[in-house]
Write a protein that holds these residues in place. Structure first.
Motif, mmCIF file in Angstrom:
data_model
loop_
_atom_site.group_PDB
_atom_site.id
_atom_site.type_symbol
_atom_site.label_atom_id
_atom_site.label_comp_id
_atom_site.label_asym_id
_atom_site.label_seq_id
_atom_site.Cartn_x
_atom_site.Cartn_y
_atom_site.Cartn_z
ATOM 1 N N TYR A 230 42.093 34.535 29.949
ATOM 2 C CA TYR A 230 41.459 34.121 31.201
ATOM 3 C C TYR A 230 40.826 32.747 31.005
ATOM 4 O O TYR A 230 40.600 32.307 29.865
ATOM 5 C CB TYR A 230 40.401 35.145 31.617
ATOM 6 N N ASN A 231 40.536 32.076 32.096
ATOM 7 C CA ASN A 231 39.916 30.748 32.019
ATOM 8 C C ASN A 231 38.404 30.809 31.979
ATOM 9 O O ASN A 231 37.759 30.071 31.246
ATOM 10 C CB ASN A 231 40.377 29.873 33.190
ATOM 11 N N SER A 232 37.824 31.695 32.786
ATOM 12 C CA SER A 232 36.365 31.804 32.806
ATOM 13 C C SER A 232 35.955 33.153 33.367
ATOM 14 O O SER A 232 36.721 33.798 34.091
ATOM 15 C CB SER A 232 35.748 30.686 33.656
ATOM 16 N N VAL A 233 34.756 33.584 33.026
ATOM 17 C CA VAL A 233 34.174 34.793 33.602
ATOM 18 C C VAL A 233 32.758 34.437 34.053
ATOM 19 O O VAL A 233 31.997 33.823 33.306
ATOM 20 C CB VAL A 233 34.170 35.969 32.599
ATOM 21 N N LYS A 234 32.442 34.802 35.291
ATOM 22 C CA LYS A 234 31.154 34.430 35.862
ATOM 23 C C LYS A 234 30.488 35.634 36.521
ATOM 24 O O LYS A 234 31.167 36.523 37.028
ATOM 25 C CB LYS A 234 31.342 33.310 36.896
ATOM 26 N N TYR B 131 35.279 37.115 38.233
ATOM 27 C CA TYR B 131 33.885 37.172 38.680
ATOM 28 C C TYR B 131 33.438 38.629 38.755
ATOM 29 O O TYR B 131 34.152 39.483 39.286
ATOM 30 C CB TYR B 131 33.746 36.535 40.062
ATOM 31 N N CYS C 117 39.182 38.244 41.048
ATOM 32 C CA CYS C 117 40.019 37.459 40.140
ATOM 33 C C CYS C 117 40.818 36.492 41.002
ATOM 34 O O CYS C 117 41.431 36.905 41.991
ATOM 35 C CB CYS C 117 40.953 38.365 39.341
ATOM 36 N N LYS D 194 43.463 30.987 39.509
ATOM 37 C CA LYS D 194 43.199 30.099 38.369
ATOM 38 C C LYS D 194 42.787 30.882 37.125
ATOM 39 O O LYS D 194 42.339 30.313 36.153
ATOM 40 C CB LYS D 194 42.104 29.096 38.745
ATOM 41 N N ARG D 195 42.937 32.216 37.216
ATOM 42 C CA ARG D 195 42.600 33.112 36.106
ATOM 43 C C ARG D 195 41.109 33.106 35.781
ATOM 44 O O ARG D 195 40.698 33.257 34.623
ATOM 45 C CB ARG D 195 43.442 32.793 34.855
ATOM 46 N N SER D 196 40.325 32.906 36.817
ATOM 47 C CA SER D 196 38.873 33.026 36.689
ATOM 48 C C SER D 196 38.467 34.390 37.217
ATOM 49 O O SER D 196 38.969 34.831 38.263
ATOM 50 C CB SER D 196 38.167 31.927 37.484
#
Length: 222
Positions: A139-143, A161, A154, A157-159
């Motif tokens: 994944y790019n990011s997790v928020k 949340y 999801c 952009k593979r982010s």
């Protein structure tokens, strides 16, 4: 006839009924649909509306203290919130969350929200890292987000949340939400293939879906 709380008219082509987290009927209707057609549709669905409304009212009745912030859920367990003089920061015991004195319900609400947020990094993120490694995805990011509508998301952009309110749910249901979003890294839809991916990790995912649907009132808090 059951009176709707609100009739929302849009460019949609069909009628739809929803029961909100307060047990109120919301009607979604086409812009030019005559009122008598809406009334007729509601009358045909009265049994369904009554069943859904009573179910939500029952859930709210059993959780009055949660909705009023007198108690909280943390990882699926219920804790009584007790205000105590001389406490600088919340302290969790076996069955109680001790907090400092609050002059207003709004201050208590904000204090509890901050306490939840302080636990996101130590609880939610490590669990996500274990699950995504198990499912062998990147994944790019997790928020962490604050939402009154979604437990997780999801994007293309593979982010990924996650709503901090997941901390109210049991570990098993948190896992379901996380696995659901990780599966979207493979299938960005809710196709048959998507649910097969989820089922491969959680065979009883349908039960988890039912549980989280009953927890809709929690996501509206804070």
């Amino acid at each position: 006839m059951i009176e709707p709380k609100e009739i929302i008219r849009t460019n949609r082509k069909t009628l739809a009924l929803t029961i909100n987290e307060k047990g109120e009927l919301i009607v979604h209707a086409p812009k030019n649909m005559p009122l008598y057609d809406i009334v007729s549709f509601i009358e045909k669905k009265e049994d369904w509306i009554d069943k859904k409304t009573k179910n939500i009212e029952n859930i709210l009745s059993k959780n009055k203290s949660i909705v009023s912030y007198e108690e909280i859920f943390f990882l699926g367990k219920r804790y009584k919130v007790v205000e105590t003089i001389g406490i600088d920061s919340p302290y969790l015991t076996d069955d109680t969350l001790l907090i400092g004195k609050c002059k207003t319900i709004q201050k208590r609400q904000k204090l509890l929200e901050n306490w939840y947020l302080q636990n996101t990094e130590s609880v939610l993120i490590p669990r996500f890292e274990k699950l995504i490694a198990f499912m062998k995805q990147k994944y790019n990011s997790v928020k962490i987000i604050n939402s009154k509508a979604k437990w997780g998301m999801c994007d293309s952009k593979r982010s990924i949340y996650f709503n901090w309110k997941l901390l109210m749910l049991s570990p098993e249901i948190i896992d379901y939400v996380m696995i659901h979003e990780i599966a979207h890294l493979i299938e960005l839809n809710h196709s048959k293939k998507f649910w097969e991916i989820v089922a491969a990790v959680i065979p009883n995912y349908k039960h988890a879906k039912e549980v989280i649907n009953r927890c809709g009132f929690l996501i509206k808090l804070y």
